[in-house]
Design a protein around this motif. Structure first.
Motif, short mmCIF file in Angstrom:
data_model
loop_
_atom_site.label_atom_id
_atom_site.label_comp_id
_atom_site.label_asym_id
_atom_site.label_seq_id
_atom_site.Cartn_x
_atom_site.Cartn_y
_atom_site.Cartn_z
N LYS A 85 69.26 -9.05 -74.54
CA LYS A 85 70.30 -9.36 -73.55
C LYS A 85 69.80 -10.36 -72.51
CE LYS A 85 72.88 -5.05 -74.13
NZ LYS A 85 73.26 -3.73 -73.54
N HIS A 86 68.54 -10.21 -72.11
CA HIS A 86 67.99 -11.13 -71.11
C HIS A 86 68.03 -12.57 -71.60
CE1 HIS A 86 65.34 -12.49 -67.87
NE2 HIS A 86 64.74 -13.21 -68.81
N PHE A 87 67.63 -12.79 -72.84
CA PHE A 87 67.61 -14.14 -73.40
C PHE A 87 68.91 -14.51 -74.12
CE2 PHE A 87 63.06 -13.15 -73.01
CZ PHE A 87 62.62 -14.27 -72.34
N ASN A 88 69.86 -13.60 -74.13
CA ASN A 88 71.15 -13.79 -74.78
C ASN A 88 71.01 -14.15 -76.26
OD1 ASN A 88 73.99 -13.76 -74.86
ND2 ASN A 88 74.10 -15.98 -74.58
N ALA A 89 70.13 -13.45 -76.94
CA ALA A 89 70.06 -13.57 -78.40
C ALA A 89 71.30 -12.90 -78.99
CB ALA A 89 68.79 -12.92 -78.93
N LYS A 90 71.75 -13.42 -80.11
CA LYS A 90 72.96 -12.89 -80.74
C LYS A 90 72.72 -11.49 -81.29
CE LYS A 90 76.45 -14.17 -84.20
NZ LYS A 90 76.82 -15.18 -85.24
N LEU A 91 71.52 -11.25 -81.84
CA LEU A 91 71.22 -10.01 -82.55
C LEU A 91 69.89 -9.44 -82.07
CD1 LEU A 91 72.04 -11.49 -86.05
CD2 LEU A 91 73.49 -9.84 -84.83
N ILE A 95 64.77 -10.61 -82.11
CA ILE A 95 63.65 -10.45 -81.18
C ILE A 95 62.50 -9.78 -81.91
CG2 ILE A 95 62.85 -9.39 -79.04
CD1 ILE A 95 64.92 -11.64 -78.63
N ILE A 96 61.40 -10.49 -82.09
CA ILE A 96 60.22 -9.97 -82.76
C ILE A 96 59.16 -9.72 -81.69
CG2 ILE A 96 58.46 -10.40 -84.53
CD1 ILE A 96 61.39 -10.41 -85.59
N ASP A 224 65.91 -22.89 -82.09
CA ASP A 224 65.62 -22.13 -83.31
C ASP A 224 64.59 -21.03 -83.08
OD1 ASP A 224 67.22 -23.81 -85.28
OD2 ASP A 224 65.97 -25.32 -84.31
N PHE A 225 63.58 -21.33 -82.26
CA PHE A 225 62.54 -20.35 -81.93
C PHE A 225 62.19 -20.50 -80.45
CE2 PHE A 225 61.73 -21.81 -86.31
CZ PHE A 225 61.81 -20.62 -87.01
N ILE A 241 57.17 -11.93 -77.04
CA ILE A 241 58.21 -11.95 -78.06
C ILE A 241 58.34 -13.33 -78.70
CG2 ILE A 241 59.56 -10.06 -77.11
CD1 ILE A 241 61.18 -13.38 -76.73
N LEU A 242 58.78 -13.29 -79.94
CA LEU A 242 59.31 -14.47 -80.64
C LEU A 242 60.79 -14.23 -80.84
CD1 LEU A 242 59.39 -16.99 -82.58
CD2 LEU A 242 58.75 -15.39 -84.41
N TYR A 243 61.61 -15.12 -80.28
CA TYR A 243 63.02 -15.16 -80.67
C TYR A 243 63.13 -16.16 -81.80
CZ TYR A 243 67.64 -17.15 -81.04
OH TYR A 243 68.81 -17.64 -81.56
N GLY A 244 63.85 -15.77 -82.84
CA GLY A 244 64.14 -16.71 -83.92
C GLY A 244 65.55 -16.51 -84.41
N LYS A 245 66.24 -17.59 -84.71
CA LYS A 245 67.56 -17.46 -85.32
C LYS A 245 67.43 -16.67 -86.62
CE LYS A 245 69.77 -21.72 -83.63
NZ LYS A 245 70.27 -23.06 -84.03
N GLU A 246 68.38 -15.81 -86.87
CA GLU A 246 68.31 -14.94 -88.04
C GLU A 246 68.08 -15.73 -89.33
OE1 GLU A 246 70.95 -11.20 -89.56
OE2 GLU A 246 71.98 -13.14 -89.50
#
Length: 412
Positions: A85-91, A95-96, A224-225, A241-246
Motif C-alpha cells: 500500500k505504501h508504494f501503491n503496488a497493484k498486488l 512485493i518480494i 518495472d522494478f 524489498i524488491l517491487y516487480g511487476k507481476e
C-alpha cells in the motif's frame, strides 16, 4: 506516535524523544547524527515491535500449524501488505522481501542472465552506487551484453539528451537510482522510464536513498522494478524489498534454491512456488519484515510531504551556512535534491575533517560513498557528506558549522 503540528511544521523536539540514541553522548559531547544517508536511526515504536516479536511470538512462518507460527505468519504478511500500500503496488505478491537493496538488484541481474544474449545493451547512469554497477558488469560478463553509461554534468545531474542517444532497439534494461547517495540529486526517473519503455526496455530504479524522503508510487511511475532498504527508513538493517511487476517476476527464474520457494520436490524434478515465495528461499528475516512495516507506519504518521518540506529547509539552511565558509566546495548543486550535502574544504582531506568532527560528537560520512565514478569525474578522492533526517534540527546545523570551522582552523 507524535502528531504533526501543521502541513509544513514538525514538532521536532517531540519527535526526537522517540529516538533513544539521540540522547547519548559521543566523546563527551551530545551526539549530532548527520550520517542518515548511510543508515537512519530507529524510533522506540519500532524497537518495541522488535522486542515484542522475540518476547511473544518468535516462530518460523508459513509452515507451522501451531499458534505462534500462525501469529508470526500473519504479522509478516500484514507487513507485506503495508509495504504494498505504501508504494501503491497493484498486488501484494509483487512485493518480494530481500535482505536489502543490494540483494534486490542482484536478484534481478541474475534473472536477466537467462533473458539477455550477446550484443544486447543495458544502460546504467554515472551517478550510481557500486551496488547498482557491479551486478550489471557481472551480468555483461556472463551474457556478452554491452554496458553503456548515461553521463553526468558538473551540477551532478544526468544528461538526458545523451541518454536519448544511447537508447535503441537493442536496449533491454535501464537501471538508475532515484536519488544519488553521494550528491543528493533527484533524478528525473519519470522521463527515464517513459523513454526506456518507448524502445521496449525494462527499468529498475534503486530507491534506497529516495524512499526515506519521497513516497514512490510504482503504478504511477510505471516502473518495472523498484528496490529499497528498511534501515534508511527508520527500520532495522538486513531487510528490504524488491517491487516487480507481476509479468516480469513471472519471467525471471528463481534467484536461490531451498525451502519455501518450492511447490514440489522430487529427485527427478522440482517445481517452484507461486509469487512471492518463488524468490524467498529459506527462513526470512521475519522480525525485520514486521519491523519494516512498523517503520513505514511511523513515517506515514509523520507524513512524507511534511518531513520532505522540513528536510528541505534543513538542506537550504545548511547549504547557505556552508557556502559562507571560505574554501568550501559543494559537489552536487542540482536544484532537485534531497537532504544530502557533499563537500570538501580546500586541500584538506575529508577523512581528517570527519575525524575531528567525530571528536566533537558529530557523525558525518567521509570517502567515496561507494560511488567512485562520481569522485573520479570530479577528480577528488572523496568528500565529507552531511545528510539530514526529520529528527535533525537547525541548532544541530549551527553546532556542525561551528565545529567544522574549528576543524578547518586545526587542519589549516
Amino acid at each position: 506516535m507524535n502528531k504533526v503540528l501543521s502541513h509544513t511544521t514538525l514538532d521536532v523536539e517531540q519527535i526526537r524523544k522517540d529516538f533513544p540514541i539521540l540522547k547519548r553522548e559521543v566523546n563527551g559531547k551530545p551526539l549530532i547524527y548527520l550520517d542518515n544517508a548511510a543508515t537512519s536511526q530507529t524510533p522506540q515504536q519500532v524497537i518495541d515491535v522488535i522486542v515484542d516479536y522475540y518476547s511473544n511470538y518468535n516462530a518460523n512462518i508459513h509452515r507451522g500449524v501451531h499458534s505462534l507460527s500462525q501469529e508470526a505468519t500473519d504479522a509478516y504478511e500484514q507487513a507485506r501488505i503495508k509495504i504494498q500500500k505504501h508504494f501503491n503496488a497493484k498486488l501484494s505478491h509483487e512485493i518480494i522481501f530481500t535482505s536489502g537493496t543490494t540483494h534486490g538488484i542482484n536478484l534481478v541481474a541474475n534473472g536477466f542472465s537467462s533473458l539477455l544474449k550477446k550484443g544486447d545493451e543495458i544502460i546504467v547512469s554515472a551517478l550510481e552506487h557500486h551496488s547498482n554497477i557491479v551486478p550489471w558488469q557481472m551480468l555483461c560478463e556472463r551474457t556478452g551484453a554491452i554496458l553503456k553509461v548515461i553521463p553526468m554534468n558538473t551540477d551532478g545531474e544526468l544528461v538526458i539528451s545523451e541518454f536519448e542517444k544511447l537508447l535503441n532497439p537493442n536496449t533491454k534494461l535501464v537501471f538508475v537510482n532515484h536519488v544519488s547517495n553521494a550528491l543528493g540529486t533527484i533524478n528525473p526517473i519519470e522521463t527515464i522510464i517513459e523513454k526506456a519503455h518507448n524502445v521496449g526496455a525494462a527499468v529498475l530504479v534503486d530507491g534506497a536513498q529516495a524512499a526515506p524522503h519521497i513516497k514512490a508510487n510504482v503504478q504511477e511511475l510505471d516502473v518495472d522494478f523498484y528496490v529499497c532498504s528498511a534501515h534508511k527508513m527508520c527500520g532495522p538493517t538486513g531487510v528490504g524489498i524488491l517491487y516487480g511487476k507481476e509479468e516480469w517476476l513471472k519471467k525471471l527464474p528463481p534467484y536461490q534454491g531451498g525451502g519455501e520457494m518450492i511447490a514440489e520436490v522430487t529427485f527427478e524434478k522440482t517445481t517452484y512456488a507461486d509469487l512471492p515465495h518463488k524468490f524467498e528461499a529459506g527462513t526470512p528475516n521475519i522480525c525485520g519484515g514486521i519491523a519494516f512495516g512498523a517503520a513505514l507506519d511511523y513515517m506515514n504518521t509523520v507524513g512524507f510531504n511534511t518531513l520532505a518540506n522540513y528536510e528541505n529547509e534543513l538542506l537550504e539552511y545548511a547549504t547557505s551556512q556552508l557556502q559562507a565558509i571560505e574554501g568550501v566546495k559543494i559537489y552536487g548543486t542540482s536544484k532537485h535534491k534531497t537532504s544530502v550535502i557533499s563537500f570538501n574544504v580546500g586541500n584538506i582531506h575529508p577523512y581528517d575533517i570527519g575525524t575531528i568532527l567525530d571528536k566533537l560528537g558529530i557523525a558525518v560520512r567521509t570517502g567515496h560513498h561507494c560511488a567512485q565514478p562520481i569522485m573520479d569525474y570530479f577528480k577528488i578522492p572523496g568528500t565529507v557528506r552531511a545528510s539530514f533526517m526529520f529528527y535533525n534540527t537547525k541548532e544541530e546545523v549551527d553546532t556542525f558549522i561551528a565545529s567544522l570551522k574549528k576543524a578547518i582552523m586545526m587542519l589549516s
